[in-house]
Structure formats: C-alpha cells, structure tokens
Design a protein around this motif. Sequence first.
Motif, PDB file in Angstrom:
ATOM      1  N   GLU A  32       0.840  -1.193   0.000  1.00  0.00           N
ATOM      2  CA  GLU A  32       0.000   0.000   0.000  1.00  0.00           C
ATOM      3  C   GLU A  32       0.879   1.248   0.000  1.00  0.00           C
ATOM      4  N   ARG A  33       0.499   2.195  -0.809  1.00  0.00           N
ATOM      5  CA  ARG A  33       1.226   3.461  -0.866  1.00  0.00           C
ATOM      6  C   ARG A  33       1.353   4.091   0.528  1.00  0.00           C
ATOM      7  N   SER A  34       0.321   3.947   1.331  1.00  0.00           N
ATOM      8  CA  SER A  34       0.333   4.576   2.652  1.00  0.00           C
ATOM      9  C   SER A  34       1.239   3.826   3.640  1.00  0.00           C
ATOM     10  N   ASP A  35       1.791   2.693   3.215  1.00  0.00           N
ATOM     11  CA  ASP A  35       2.691   1.960   4.110  1.00  0.00           C
ATOM     12  C   ASP A  35       4.151   2.365   3.923  1.00  0.00           C
ATOM     13  N   PHE A  36       4.363   3.383   3.100  1.00  0.00           N
ATOM     14  CA  PHE A  36       5.715   3.923   2.953  1.00  0.00           C
ATOM     15  C   PHE A  36       5.671   5.442   3.084  1.00  0.00           C
ATOM     16  N   MET A  37       6.630   5.994   3.808  1.00  0.00           N
ATOM     17  CA  MET A  37       6.757   7.450   3.867  1.00  0.00           C
ATOM     18  C   MET A  37       8.225   7.808   3.819  1.00  0.00           C
ATOM     19  N   ILE A  38       8.533   8.890   3.086  1.00  0.00           N
ATOM     20  CA  ILE A  38       9.928   9.319   3.016  1.00  0.00           C
ATOM     21  C   ILE A  38      10.324   9.927   4.347  1.00  0.00           C
ATOM     22  N   ASP A  39       9.409  10.688   4.877  1.00  0.00           N
ATOM     23  CA  ASP A  39       9.714  11.488   6.048  1.00  0.00           C
ATOM     24  C   ASP A  39       8.582  11.319   7.059  1.00  0.00           C
ATOM     25  N   PRO A  40       8.604  10.235   7.794  1.00  0.00           N
ATOM     26  CA  PRO A  40       7.422   9.900   8.602  1.00  0.00           C
ATOM     27  C   PRO A  40       7.320  10.707   9.881  1.00  0.00           C
ATOM     28  N   PRO A  41       6.102  10.861  10.370  1.00  0.00           N
ATOM     29  CA  PRO A  41       5.943  11.473  11.692  1.00  0.00           C
ATOM     30  C   PRO A  41       6.337  10.462  12.773  1.00  0.00           C
ATOM     31  N   LYS A  42       6.383  10.918  14.002  1.00  0.00           N
ATOM     32  CA  LYS A  42       6.660   9.997  15.128  1.00  0.00           C
ATOM     33  C   LYS A  42       5.607   8.901  15.176  1.00  0.00           C
ATOM     34  N   PRO A  94      12.860   5.051   4.971  1.00  0.00           N
ATOM     35  CA  PRO A  94      14.268   4.731   4.759  1.00  0.00           C
ATOM     36  C   PRO A  94      14.958   4.357   6.066  1.00  0.00           C
ATOM     37  N   GLY A  95      15.593   3.187   6.071  1.00  0.00           N
ATOM     38  CA  GLY A  95      16.320   2.711   7.247  1.00  0.00           C
ATOM     39  C   GLY A  95      15.487   1.857   8.179  1.00  0.00           C
ATOM     40  N   ASN A  96      14.155   1.842   7.998  1.00  0.00           N
ATOM     41  CA  ASN A  96      13.320   1.092   8.953  1.00  0.00           C
ATOM     42  C   ASN A  96      13.024  -0.323   8.453  1.00  0.00           C
ATOM     43  N   GLU A  97      12.838  -1.202   9.410  1.00  0.00           N
ATOM     44  CA  GLU A  97      12.557  -2.601   9.089  1.00  0.00           C
ATOM     45  C   GLU A  97      11.145  -2.966   9.543  1.00  0.00           C
ATOM     46  N   VAL A  98      10.428  -3.702   8.704  1.00  0.00           N
ATOM     47  CA  VAL A  98       9.072  -4.167   9.071  1.00  0.00           C
ATOM     48  C   VAL A  98       8.946  -5.638   8.698  1.00  0.00           C
ATOM     49  N   ARG A  99       7.857  -6.235   9.167  1.00  0.00           N
ATOM     50  CA  ARG A  99       7.583  -7.593   8.703  1.00  0.00           C
ATOM     51  C   ARG A  99       6.606  -7.524   7.533  1.00  0.00           C
ATOM     52  N   LEU A 100       6.894  -8.309   6.495  1.00  0.00           N
ATOM     53  CA  LEU A 100       5.899  -8.537   5.447  1.00  0.00           C
ATOM     54  C   LEU A 100       5.065  -9.716   5.927  1.00  0.00           C
ATOM     55  N   MET A 101       3.814  -9.496   6.058  1.00  0.00           N
ATOM     56  CA  MET A 101       2.914 -10.498   6.628  1.00  0.00           C
ATOM     57  C   MET A 101       3.091 -11.868   5.950  1.00  0.00           C
ATOM     58  N   ASN A 102       3.195 -12.904   6.707  1.00  0.00           N
ATOM     59  CA  ASN A 102       3.377 -14.279   6.217  1.00  0.00           C
ATOM     60  C   ASN A 102       4.715 -14.516   5.510  1.00  0.00           C
ATOM     61  N   ALA A 103       5.638 -13.531   5.580  1.00  0.00           N
ATOM     62  CA  ALA A 103       6.873 -13.677   4.807  1.00  0.00           C
ATOM     63  C   ALA A 103       8.103 -13.314   5.652  1.00  0.00           C
ATOM     64  N   TYR A 104       8.812 -12.268   5.267  1.00  0.00           N
ATOM     65  CA  TYR A 104      10.099 -11.939   5.882  1.00  0.00           C
ATOM     66  C   TYR A 104      10.120 -10.525   6.425  1.00  0.00           C
ATOM     67  N   PHE A 105      11.183 -10.240   7.183  1.00  0.00           N
ATOM     68  CA  PHE A 105      11.487  -8.857   7.533  1.00  0.00           C
ATOM     69  C   PHE A 105      12.119  -8.197   6.302  1.00  0.00           C
ATOM     70  N   VAL A 106      11.744  -6.984   6.040  1.00  0.00           N
ATOM     71  CA  VAL A 106      12.431  -6.226   4.993  1.00  0.00           C
ATOM     72  C   VAL A 106      12.832  -4.863   5.557  1.00  0.00           C
ATOM     73  N   LYS A 107      13.972  -4.365   5.066  1.00  0.00           N
ATOM     74  CA  LYS A 107      14.481  -3.082   5.546  1.00  0.00           C
ATOM     75  C   LYS A 107      14.579  -2.134   4.358  1.00  0.00           C
ATOM     76  N   CYS A 108      14.018  -0.974   4.502  1.00  0.00           N
ATOM     77  CA  CYS A 108      13.976  -0.028   3.386  1.00  0.00           C
ATOM     78  C   CYS A 108      15.363   0.575   3.152  1.00  0.00           C
ATOM     79  N   THR A 109      15.816   0.464   1.895  1.00  0.00           N
ATOM     80  CA  THR A 109      17.155   0.969   1.566  1.00  0.00           C
ATOM     81  C   THR A 109      17.104   2.156   0.614  1.00  0.00           C
ATOM     82  N   GLY A 110      15.940   2.441   0.066  1.00  0.00           N
ATOM     83  CA  GLY A 110      15.881   3.559  -0.878  1.00  0.00           C
ATOM     84  C   GLY A 110      14.549   3.622  -1.575  1.00  0.00           C
ATOM     85  N   TYR A 111      14.422   4.579  -2.481  1.00  0.00           N
ATOM     86  CA  TYR A 111      13.158   4.717  -3.221  1.00  0.00           C
ATOM     87  C   TYR A 111      13.408   5.502  -4.480  1.00  0.00           C
TER      88      TYR A 111
END
Length: 558
Positions: free
Chosen positions: A392-402, A409-426
Amino acid sequence: MEEGNEAAVTKNFIEDEIDKDLANGRYTEIVTRFPPEPNGYLHIGHAKSIILNSGLAKKYGGHFHLRFDDTNPMKEKTEFVEAIKKDVEWLGADYEGKVYFASDYFDIMYESAIKLIKKGLAYVDDLSADEIREYRGTLTEPGKNSPYRERTIEENLDLFTRMKDGEFEDGARVLRAKIDMASPNMNMRDPVIYRIAHMTHHNTGDKWCIYPMYDFAHPIEDATEGISHSICTLEFEDHRPLYDWVVNNLDYPHPPRQIEFAKLYLKNVVTGKRYIKRLVENGTVDGWDDPRLVTIAALRRRGFTPESIRMFMELSGVGKANSTSDYAMLEYCLREDLKLKKKRVMAVLDPIKLVITNYPEGVEEILEADNNLENEELGKRELSFGRELYIERSDFMIDPPKKYYRLFPGNEVRLMNAYFVKCTGYKTDENGNVTEVECTYDPETKSGSGFTGRKVKGTIHWVNARTAVPCEVRLYENIVDEEKGVYDDEGNVNVNPNSLTVLKNCFVEESLKGTDTVDQYQFVRNGFFCLDSKDSKPDALVFNRIVSLKSSYKPDKN
Ligand code: ATP
Ligand code: MG
C-alpha cells in the motif's frame, strides 16, 4: 444469536401475548404472515417484520404465510413479486413454498360486503369524497351522519350490485361501514370499505370495477388464511378497533388478533420505498440493488449475510415504542458474523512497487499462510513470493511522523506471512511522487521459522507483483450527506457526493484468481469485502467493501 445468549431466552412482548393466547385456548396453532405490497423492493425495515413473523411461526411450530397485498389495481409488477420472494427466502424465512395473493379473495370480500349490508352494517353513500371528509368531523368534534345513511337494506343491495356491475363512474358512490359518526376514533366514523375504480387489475383483469379498502380487506385476508396473530406496525394501532369490528361482524369462528410493534428506524439512512424508488428512477443509484441502499437486494449485493441481519434484529429488539437504531450496529453484526467464518487474504488497494534488491532474480518461493489465524479449521493456503511485490502506498513514507512504524528509509518491518524487509531507498518521478520502494530482506526471518533474533514494530501486507490479480474495488460511504440530514425541503435525499469511490488499480493475491463465487473475505487491514454479483467477471474481478475493520460501535452488555 447463539444458544444460551440472554437475548435468545428473554421473550419479547408479542411472545408473551402468544403464550397467553395458547394457554387460554384462544388459538391452538400460530399462523403469521408477511403482507408486502408488490410495489417496490423490500428494505431492512421489512426484514424486521419478516424475521419477526417467520421466527414466531418457527418457534411455535406453526406456519408463516407470504401474502402479496395486491388489492390496489395497478400494473403487473412481476419483477417485484419475484424479487420479494427471493429476498424472503434469502433471509431464511420459510413460507413453505406457497405464496398467497390478496386479490384471490376478491369474491370473498365482495360476499363479506353483501353480508354486512344484509346485517344493516353497511350502506352506499352518494356523498363526494370532499363531503365525506367534511362530514367526518375532527378530533375534537363529532362527525355528522350522511343523508344516505338510513337507506334500506334492499336499496343498498341494489346500489352496491350496480356499483359492481359498472353502472357508475369512479367516485360516484362508495360503500361505507355503518359504525359510529361520533366515535372518538376517526377510523370508526363510518369508514369507506369499497370504492369504484374502473381499472384493470394484474390478477383479476377487468372482472372488478370496485375495489376494497385496506382496512376492510386486510382483516378478511388474515381471517381467510387462518392467521392467528396479525402483526403490524404501530401506525395501525388506531385501526385495530376497525379490524376487530370487521372480523367480529363477519362471524369468523377464530378471528385473528392484531398486535402492533414499533417500526425499525435507522439513523441517517434512507428507508421508505418511495424515497428509494425516487433514487432509482432519477438515476442517482444503479438500481434497487445499488450497494449503497438498504434494500435487502442491496444489502445482499454489498455482502451482508442473512445471519448478520438476523443478529441485528435480535439486538434491536421488538418493542412498543419507536426508537432509532444505528447503522453501525448492523456493521458490528456483520463483523461478528464474518470474523471467524471467512478467509483473510491480502489485497493492495493503492499499490506501489516494492523491490527486494537482495532477492535473486527469476526465482520465486512458495510460502504458507493461515486462512484465519483465529480459526484453524479454515486451513492454510500457499502464496508465491518473489523479488517484486506491491504494498500500500500509505505503508511507505519518506519522512514519517513519530510513531509511524511502517516502511521509511532505514526502517525494518515484517511482510505479513513472509520476511522482515528493511527499506534501503526509493525512486521518484519528475514530480517527486514515489514510484518504487527498495529494500533488502533477511532470509533468517521467515514467518513460522521461529526466528527470535530481533523484533519489528510494524507488519504490512503485500501481493506478489507477478501473480497478483488486478481488480476493481468499490468503497462506500453513507449515501446520505449526514451533515445536511436525510431529506431536503422537497423530500429529496441529500446525496453524499463521496458515497461511492471506485478504485480501478487494485491487486488481490493469486488465491482469488478467476473466482466467480460470490463470497466474503477479509482483506487484511482493509476490511470485509464481497465479490460484486452484478459486475464481477472471472477475468475482471470487482469487490465491494462491506465494512472496514474498525468500529466505534459497542453493543450494550446488560
Ligand atoms: P414503506 O413504508 O417503507 O414504503 P410499506 O409499509 O409501504 O413500506 P408494505 O409492503 O406495505 O411496505 O409493508 C409490508 C410489511 O412490512 C407491513 O406489514 C409493514 O408493517 C412492514 N414494515 C414496513 N416497514 C417496516 C419497518 N420499518 N419496520 C418494521 N416493519 C415494517
Ligand atoms: Mg404500505
């Protein structure tokens, strides 16, 4: 409602009355009916009556009749008759396969009128409609007897027969019950029971040019069918003395008993057949089953289940006092009904590509996912996973609020039913809009592998870009502009311009590919959805959002 639930064991006031009637032998069998006029589609208010009446018949081991109240001559409306049957069946009301039509009793009604005339209890009146109104008096003043009130029985029989034989123009004469022009109840001031109308009836054709009035016809219909309890809404309370007068003076051995209950009203919702009809006819909505309406057909198309509607009726209760229920309560019932029954699948409504740069190109793997974490019986399904996904577009932000725990960028999340992924760029386009998000994944973190090395705060859903199925999703808001209120001064609905949002560019996971089964799903994080029965095609899926997942509504726990 489930067994043992309090609502199921508490009796409503109608059941209390029925218990008394059975105990004192007034009736030995319970027969109820639902008597719609076939002039439109049924709505949620009618569902209340259907569920109540059929439920009583079932509970007491009696019978439930579906009877079309077609005493008004009008054009044939087979469309409505068929739609009503379908809706009644869908709600689970068992009319035992037999359908009754009030117009089948025209002969009986005519004979009944003759009987009243012979008893000196009905007379032909030549006053005009305006004069009859004038003579009727007011709530504070008694009415006046018509100068034709004392006609002889012979004269009345002669005139009524000639009315039937078509000798007179529409409106020239009427047949009235001879009751009491001074009655405090206006309905008892010699009500009109037959009128002349040279109109073709869809069932009886041109056989009749006189037609019975509702207050006379309805008790005869009930009595003819052996109805024990004629359950209707409160506005008929004042008509009950007339109902009783009719069945008593016609000497039915076991006259039915009318009991009134309060109509179902929903806050900020268009019920009322004529308002819905206007929305259909002026093209505001796409037919009687437009998912924004609360006709039974619309609720079905939107994805509501009969169980959810029954639960709603149970929660809203059967009472004697008018009250207004919340649409949110209906939504609550739907969520309650579906949350354990239906599969939870992944769909992305506003997609943006996610590329896992360290995932090998041209390779995919199969992951396993629970169909419903809270209900193992629904089993598991396989999902393909690869290098390119949509999120979802709303699941990514360049400059997120608290407190934003999804991708940035730099944050890691879980992809549901899959793996952890860490954002490296856009990547962005020339206007600065994000077109692609890049990340790396950690193969150690596969769901179900027991990985405990570290934790992430956010979990997001996704679909595999190669296998995901493109689809259309329709989101709804109330068709009523709630700030303006339901109706404007002319009685038109204040339509909410945002009541329908069509999303054309959505993706649903491959497990739904090619489906033509109209069924409900939870699209994780997005709500409950149902395949649209009218517009969805196996190669062009269309889903309706029934409700979102969150609710402010909580039922009373008393
Ligand atoms: P509407 O007023 O919405 O146009 P109606 O009353 O004209 O509907 P009918 O076909 O005459 O529609 O109604 C059939 C039955 O449904 C009647 O017995 C009526 O009492 C019942 N009914 C209609 N609306 C409601 C409601 N809101 N709640 C409960 N019962 C209802
Ligand atoms: Mg009506």
